[in-house]
Design a protein around this motif. Structure first.
Motif, mmCIF file in Angstrom:
data_model
loop_
_atom_site.group_PDB
_atom_site.id
_atom_site.type_symbol
_atom_site.label_atom_id
_atom_site.label_comp_id
_atom_site.label_asym_id
_atom_site.label_seq_id
_atom_site.Cartn_x
_atom_site.Cartn_y
_atom_site.Cartn_z
ATOM 1 N N UNK A 171 27.163 -6.794 33.950
ATOM 2 C CA UNK A 171 26.348 -7.780 33.244
ATOM 3 C C UNK A 171 25.508 -7.139 32.157
ATOM 4 N N UNK A 172 24.983 -5.953 32.431
ATOM 5 C CA UNK A 172 24.188 -5.254 31.416
ATOM 6 C C UNK A 172 25.044 -4.918 30.199
ATOM 7 N N UNK A 173 26.269 -4.443 30.430
ATOM 8 C CA UNK A 173 27.157 -4.135 29.306
ATOM 9 C C UNK A 173 27.520 -5.411 28.550
ATOM 10 N N UNK A 204 19.335 5.065 37.278
ATOM 11 C CA UNK A 204 19.550 3.645 37.552
ATOM 12 C C UNK A 204 19.371 2.843 36.266
ATOM 13 N N UNK A 205 20.240 1.877 36.070
ATOM 14 C CA UNK A 205 20.232 1.063 34.861
ATOM 15 C C UNK A 205 18.898 0.326 34.692
ATOM 16 N N UNK A 206 18.404 0.337 33.452
ATOM 17 C CA UNK A 206 17.245 -0.466 33.053
ATOM 18 C C UNK A 206 17.677 -1.349 31.892
ATOM 19 N N UNK A 238 15.283 -9.980 24.775
ATOM 20 C CA UNK A 238 16.183 -9.585 23.681
ATOM 21 C C UNK A 238 17.390 -10.510 23.607
ATOM 22 N N UNK A 239 18.065 -10.732 24.720
ATOM 23 C CA UNK A 239 19.202 -11.661 24.776
ATOM 24 C C UNK A 239 19.550 -11.966 26.229
ATOM 25 N N UNK A 240 20.006 -13.194 26.461
ATOM 26 C CA UNK A 240 20.570 -13.570 27.756
ATOM 27 C C UNK A 240 22.086 -13.549 27.731
ATOM 28 N N UNK A 280 14.450 -4.403 35.451
ATOM 29 C CA UNK A 280 13.720 -4.976 34.305
ATOM 30 C C UNK A 280 14.535 -6.082 33.635
ATOM 31 N N UNK A 281 15.058 -6.997 34.455
ATOM 32 C CA UNK A 281 15.965 -8.004 33.898
ATOM 33 C C UNK A 281 15.240 -8.983 32.974
ATOM 34 N N UNK A 282 14.122 -9.544 33.444
ATOM 35 C CA UNK A 282 13.430 -10.531 32.601
ATOM 36 C C UNK A 282 12.957 -9.917 31.282
#
Length: 903
Positions: free
Chosen positions: A780-782, A815-817, A550-552, A543-545
């Motif tokens: 990258x998520x962190x 799994x990370x979302x 919220x923020x890039x 669910x990257x996009x």
């Protein structure tokens, strides 16, 4: 005389132990041997602005002297007994106030603490007090001079000769560059700057270097910290000689002649010719009447077999009065042995003599091959903050990274240099390959190196280095690497003696508590994908996009990639790289690597421009800090630790480590046996990583480890055994564990790791498999989470990732979302998650299947858990077959245990 170096302190004076008496102490130790205990008591009760009063002692056992350190000063402290007038009155009053504060603090203590404080300030004679920068320092505290030996205090406190040094910094400014990015030198006061200290500036096209501010450096006398910034003029485009619209009117022709001449800009072009290449701008734009400086002339790298001899005409200080062209000149290099051969064959020597000399020549050539890796590093223009490294060519045509070679960093006294750390390259003296011992079921090791790791965080690693050289004085025993903060030494020993030294070194150096283990060699946790997945499937899965709404990512967040290096010029990294570092060369000269670091860096924080091609960084708004820890395709454990420590000291917010030890073969063992290995083996390395992770936690940095690709319990690799980091396993597009991923206890979160598309050298993209790919997705998520909450802790990150992650099959975590995790951070929801149950892998296939122990997952968010029927046991039981399998397992375990080092 060897002495310690204390951060923020400067050496002031020394005393001879036998010149003093009545030593105050703790047990059998005088206080100067237990300074850490004294300082601990002082910090409990004394105001912080007075902690400096008791000078820091360093006992030099070989000379029986105590070296005293005080805070770094602007003006060297003077003894109180040498002051006079108002200055004396002011410092006497300050001394009185300080001593009273210490005595009042002591009145609040009891027991051992009171004894320590009272002993430390028992003697405070004015002859033992130094004054400077508004502070007073007491040296030789906790003891008094032996007056029956000396009557004058000055004879027992000895000042060191002092030469004050200043820092001189050269800044390239906005229109040029210096390699490294800036140049700072430390010079003694009174030194006159020469051209040697002034770095060469590579000027950007369209600009010309006009000098430095505030003054030209050459000839300046260094009497304070100094800074010089390069100054430039922008060159206007050259006036076309026949452009009608540029021709002056007839009546203005004469009046404007001077102005036209003054404003005319000419092209000065440098041509490499056919036997070399240029390293620097090929064209300079110079105004009429200006001259070309030596630092504007590009360097020339000649092709093999040629020597650069100069330019067709010298460009240095040439007055520019028109367009100019300078062509590099070369001469053919005839090797000495060919010249010798021509001389011999032309001399009429006898054939037998020629063959004898030829045999001698071949012997000399063999020596040359052994030394073929000692070439010089060329000069390259930085690319996106990284200086491309040279690669040397051996005589046999093989390529070698030019990171230097392992060599002793101390003399016979064992005194460590002032650097905080030095990392030993993989290659040996003269470019020789290191002896590697392959260990089935355990990491490979270097057969001629050992790792000494101090058990106590406050121990003195420099004292250990000195004592090591006293115990092992020969040239065959050397210190080749160290880290003063992690408290470790890397030593080089004869290969045949390594096992014996490993077992006896603690007895040879009894004054220190340290652990001895092997210098392990680590590998990359990723490989080319073996099957074709839809390019970019992972971007939708996490669910990257949706998360980017919220923020890039913030440019204030740094993502460190500790890996095999990076292709800095890849379009996914344009303008994104900061603080690049090579642990072996200690600068920003990095090799290209094997592509692994490029792939992981782009996954974590590369550009989003290639999203539609299936490749994108998770945190494209954050900065990337590439750190090279591989030398010639190998990563020693000491280099990996050094790379992580560099990231922490340079304020990395999250550190990706897709590198780890290999435990290939252990997956044949039952889970129970693997769990036993995790409990009993590799504990020394686990202690090392625990200390590194604690340092990271203090700096609010989060370490992210790839779980490993050996299809074993995640808790076997020792770096995965602490709660101060995040460990990532890998899933495939079905949300099942990949066939290679480690699993079970020690795993914190999972991420896509099969068929992952990302950047790859040179300027291309490639699909790779591995937990190496899963880890940077979480990294990258962190980074995005830290963009919302800069002080996010490891525990908070783990709670959020686990609670908001998607349910998966098998014995791996959710799994990370990305969107769910960011929403939780934005809401400030960091509560501990509920335990999740395992959902069996359909058909029971794959690593981390339902047969493994430890429930770790429950359904998350709005995504329903996957469902599958639990496999039913087959009818009938062949007990003899089970017994045979148990016997085979036991035999395999015995064979593997024989290969493991004794702990």
């Amino acid at each position: 005389m060897a002495a310690h170096t204390f951060r923020g302190k400067q050496r002031l004076c020394y005393t001879e132990v036998n010149d003093f008496t009545d030593f105050q102490g703790i047990g059998h130790d005088p206080l100067y041997r237990r300074y850490d205990s004294v300082l601990s008591v002082v910090k409990k009760v004394v105001p912080q602005h007075l902690w400096h009063f008791l000078a820091t002692p360093d006992y030099l056992e070989d000379s029986d002297q105590i070296c005293w350190y005080v805070d770094q000063w602007d003006e060297r402290p003077t003894r109180l007994s040498e002051l006079s007038g108002q200055e004396l009155d002011e410092y006497q009053e300050l001394l009185k106030h300080t001593v009273e504060a210490y005595k009042m603090a002591a009145s609040e203590l009891d027991g051992d603490d009171l004894q320590i404080m009272a002993g430390a300030i028992k003697y405070a004679d004015s002859g033992q007090v130094y004054c400077g920068d508004g502070k007073v320092y007491l040296v030789a505290w906790g003891m008094k001079p032996a007056t029956h030996r000396h009557k004058v205090i000055g004879t027992v406190i000895h000042d060191y000769d002092y030469v004050k040094k200043f820092k001189v910094r050269f800044d390239a400014g906005a229109h040029g560059s210096i390699a490294p990015l800036d140049r700072t030198v430390s010079l003694a006061g009174g030194t006159t700057l020469t051209e040697t200290e002034v770095p060469q500036v590579t000027v950007h096209e369209g600009w010309t270097l006009t000098g430095w501010l505030p003054d030209m450096p050459v000839g300046q006398v260094v009497n304070a910290d100094m800074a010089f910034t390069a100054q430039y003029d922008q060159c206007p485009p050259p006036v076309p000689p026949h452009a009608e619209d540029c021709a002056p009117d007839a009546e203005e022709e004469n009046d404007g002649a001077d102005d036209e001449e003054e404003n005319t800009c000419y092209n000065c072009r440098f041509e490499a010719g056919e036997h070399g290449t240029l390293n620097g701008p090929a064209t300079l734009h110079k105004t009429a009447g200006s001259t070309i400086g030596s630092n504007e002339v590009p360097a020339v790298t000649p092709h093999k077999g040629y020597r650069f001899t100069g330019w067709s005409s010298s460009p240095i200080n040439v007055a520019v009065d028109g367009d100019k062209v300078f062509v590099a000149q070369y001469e053919r290099v005839v090797p000495w042995y060919k010249r010798w051969w021509l001389w011999l064959t032309g001399s009429g020597c006898l054939k037998w003599l020629l063959w004898l000399l030829l045999a001698l020549l071949l012997g000399l050539l063999l020596i040359g091959v052994l030394k073929g890796c000692e070439g010089c590093t060329g000069h390259h223009t930085p690319v996106n903050g990284v200086v491309p490294a040279d690669t040397l060519t051996r005589a046999d045509g093989s390529m070698v990274d030019d990171n230097g070679y392992a060599r002793p960093v101390t003399g016979d006294d064992g005194q460590l240099p002032d650097d905080e750390m030095i990392v030993a390259p993989v290659m040996g003296e003269g470019g020789s390959e290191p002896p590697i011992v392959e260990q089935p079921g355990a990491p490979s090791i270097m057969a001629n190196r050992l790792f000494l790791f101090m058990e106590e965080e406050n121990d003195n690693v420099e004292a250990l280095a000195r004592d090591f050289k006293r115990a092992y004085p020969g040239e065959q025993y050397g210190i080749i690497g160290y880290d003063k903060e992690v408290k470790l030494l890397v030593i080089q020993v004869p290969e045949a003696e390594r096992n014996h030294i490993r077992q006896t070194i603690n007895r040879r150096i009894p004054g220190h508590k340290f652990i001895v283990f092997d210098e392990e060699v680590y590998e990359l946790n990723g490989q080319a994908s073996t099957q074709s997945e839809p390019a970019g499937w992972h971007l939708g899965a996490i669910h990257l996009k949706q998360g980017w709404a919220c923020t890039k990512g913030s440019a204030n967040v740094k993502v460190a990639i500790v890996d095999d290096s990076i292709q800095a010029g890849h379009p996914m990294f344009r303008g994104r790289i900061v603080d690049a570092y090579n642990v072996f060369t200690q600068n920003n000269t990095l090799s290209m690597g094997e592509g692994h670091g490029t792939h992981t860096a782009a996954l974590a924080a590369g550009s989003a421009d290639y999203y539609n091609r299936g490749a994108s960084g998770v945190a494209p708004g954050c900065q990337i800090m590439p750190i090279q820890v591989f030398d010639n395709k190998r990563c020693p454990l000491s280099a990996l630790v050094a790379g992580v420590m560099y990231a922490l000291h340079h304020n990395a917010d999250v550190v990706n480590i897709s590198i780890g030890p290999s435990f290939k073969g252990l997956n044949v063992l039952p889970v129970e046996q693997q769990a036993e290995i995790a409990r009993t083996q590799f504990r020394n390395v686990a202690l090392l990583w625990a200390r590194v992770c604690q340092l990271a936690a203090r700096k609010r940095a989060i370490l992210v480890f790839a779980a490993g690709n050996d299809d074993i319990l995640t808790s076997i690799p020792p770096e995965n055994r602490n709660a101060s980091s995040i460990v990532v396993t890998a899933v495939d597009p079905r949300l099942c564990p990949t066939s290679f991923t480690n699993y079970g206890p020690g795993s914190d979160i999972s991420a896509p790791g099969k068929g992952i598309c990302s950047a790859f050298p040179v300027n291309t993209f490639k699909m790779l498999d591995g937990t190496s790919m899963a880890a940077p997705i979480v990294t990258g998520t962190i980074a995005l989470m830290k963009s919302l909450k800069k002080d996010l802790t490891v525990a908070q990150a783990r709670n959020v990732l686990y609670r908001t992650g998607a349910a998966v099959y098998g014995n791996i975590p959710p799994m990370v979302l990305v969107d769910k995790a960011l929403e939780a951070v934005r809401q400030g929801n960091f509560s501990a998650p509920a335990e999740r149950a395992i959902t069996p892998v359909p058909g029971g296939a794959g690593a981390g299947g339902s047969s493994q122990a430890n429930p770790i997952a429950s359904p998350a968010g709005n995504m329903p858990p996957p469902t599958a029927a639990t496999p039913q046991p087959a009818g009938g039981t062949d007990y003899d077959a089970i017994r045979r399998k148990i016997a085979a397992y036991k035999q395999k375990i015995e064979e593997l245990e024989k290969l493991l080092p004794h702990k």
